[in-house]
Design a protein around this motif. Structure first.
Motif, PDB file in Angstrom:
ATOM      1  N   ARG A  93      44.841  50.865 -13.294  1.00  0.00           N
ATOM      2  CA  ARG A  93      43.747  49.897 -13.182  1.00  0.00           C
ATOM      3  C   ARG A  93      43.886  49.053 -11.910  1.00  0.00           C
ATOM      4  O   ARG A  93      42.901  48.789 -11.208  1.00  0.00           O
ATOM      5  CB  ARG A  93      43.717  48.987 -14.416  1.00  0.00           C
TER       6      ARG A  93
ATOM      7  N   ASP B  66      41.210  49.027  -8.911  1.00  0.00           N
ATOM      8  CA  ASP B  66      40.568  47.776  -8.502  1.00  0.00           C
ATOM      9  C   ASP B  66      40.837  47.468  -7.032  1.00  0.00           C
ATOM     10  O   ASP B  66      40.078  46.737  -6.388  1.00  0.00           O
ATOM     11  CB  ASP B  66      41.076  46.609  -9.365  1.00  0.00           C
TER      12      ASP B  66
ATOM     13  N   GLU C   9      48.825  52.584 -17.464  1.00  0.00           N
ATOM     14  CA  GLU C   9      47.462  52.056 -17.460  1.00  0.00           C
ATOM     15  C   GLU C   9      47.332  50.856 -16.523  1.00  0.00           C
ATOM     16  O   GLU C   9      46.368  50.758 -15.746  1.00  0.00           O
ATOM     17  CB  GLU C   9      47.043  51.643 -18.870  1.00  0.00           C
TER      18      GLU C   9
END
Length: 332
Positions: A313, A317, A309
């Motif tokens: 992420r 981003d 995760e």
């Protein structure tokens, strides 16, 4: 300090305790903690110490040691074991094919205290006289030592990039009016380095490199020739041989003279860069902004240091579009 680095302190501590025949349950507590810390998904340095006890395999007695390690970068209990052990014996723990129990036999029974002495014993066929050492083990140990000796000073560029920057910063802080730059393979950011070389305009107040494991070399050059000296000391002989160096005052002038565009230092390897520079400019090289995805990644499901995760992420981003996982199987 990343979890794997923290784990390496506890792993070595467990190895040395086993080597000195410390209580086996105590040994197991350190080796198990090392394994669990290396696999723990969250960075310990970002955690509240009150939560260290939630890590599987980390007992109450180890929590203060983790705190000390993160605060000071030292593990006093490990240092006590290191003081009791010859440096060469510790080096033998890194030889593939033998663990602490076999190293103890080599040290205590054979009287061998370094990889060099052990290699000599292998060449004399002496290991097979001892219980637990057959011809196959002896051959594996010999090959491992030879590989280790051949590559003992070689490092991956990625592993010394931060060190390189810290050496440059330390020199610049101590000598504000002087200049420093990486040269040689380090300047080209070669994948594997034999040593870290720097050009400096003064050999006063050089950074302390006593704790650096890699070979570091400072070469003094004149200020008025700094750019050209760095150029000549960073490009390979194959690259230099394609040029006509004679009185140029800048690197750009050197390439203009042979009718090609400027070639970045990383490309000065002698691998068809001149053919490339006749058609393209450095602005056309791939930049980070050109990347669309990241394919070869390992998460904490196997031997990575970040969770699936967290990586997903971060990459999202960063503006990437796809993300590939290459975790090993559970059996591996």
């Amino acid at each position: 300090m990343e979890n794997k680095e923290i784990a390496s302190f506890f792993k070595l501590c467990g190895q040395l305790m086993e080597l000195h025949e410390e209580n086996k349950f105590k040994v197991r507590s350190y080796t198990n903690a090392a394994f669990q810390i290396s696999k723990f998904p969250d960075p310990l340095e970002e955690m509240d110490p009150d939560y260290y006890g939630s890590i599987p395999g980390v007992g109450k007695s180890l929590i203060p040691q983790i705190e000390d390690l993160l605060d000071t970068g030292r593990l006093p209990y490990l240092e006590e074991w290191i003081e009791k052990t010859p440096k060469g014996v510790i080096e033998m723990l890194g030889i593939k094919g033998i663990g602490p129990s076999k190293v103890r036999v080599i040290w205590k029974d054979m009287g061998i205290e370094s990889p060099g002495e052990l290699l000599y014993a292998c060449n004399e066929n002496r290991l097979i006289d001892y219980k637990g050492f057959g011809e196959k083990t002896q051959a594996q140990v010999k090959a491992s030592i030879e590989f280790m000796m051949e590559n003992q000073h070689r490092v991956l560029y990625a592993s010394v990039e931060k060190l390189t920057n810290s050496i440059i910063d330390a020199y610049q802080n101590a000598n504000p009016s002087e200049r420093i730059a990486p040269i040689g393979a380090l300047a080209r950011k070669a994948l594997i380095l034999d040593k870290l070389e720097f050009a400096v305009t003064s050999d006063q107040n050089l950074p302390d490199i006593s704790e650096v494991k890699s070979e570091v070399e400072f070469q003094r050059v004149d200020k008025d020739r700094f750019e050209l000296e760095c150029f000549q000391r960073s490009a390979t002989e194959e690259h230099i041989s394609s040029l006509q160096l004679n009185g140029e005052t800048s690197v750009s002038q050197i390439y203009e003279k042979v009718g090609v565009n400027f070639i970045p230092v990383e490309m000065r390897e002698g691998h068809e860069e001149f053919e490339w520079a006749k058609k393209y400019s450095k602005e056309e090289l791939i930049q980070t902004a050109d990347l669309k995805g990241c394919l070869h990644n390992h998460s904490t499901y196997s031997d990575g240091i970040h969770t699936l995760e967290a990586m997903a992420r971060h990459l999202k981003d960063s503006g990437l579009e796809y993300f590939g996982i290459c975790d090993h199987s559970q059996t591996a």
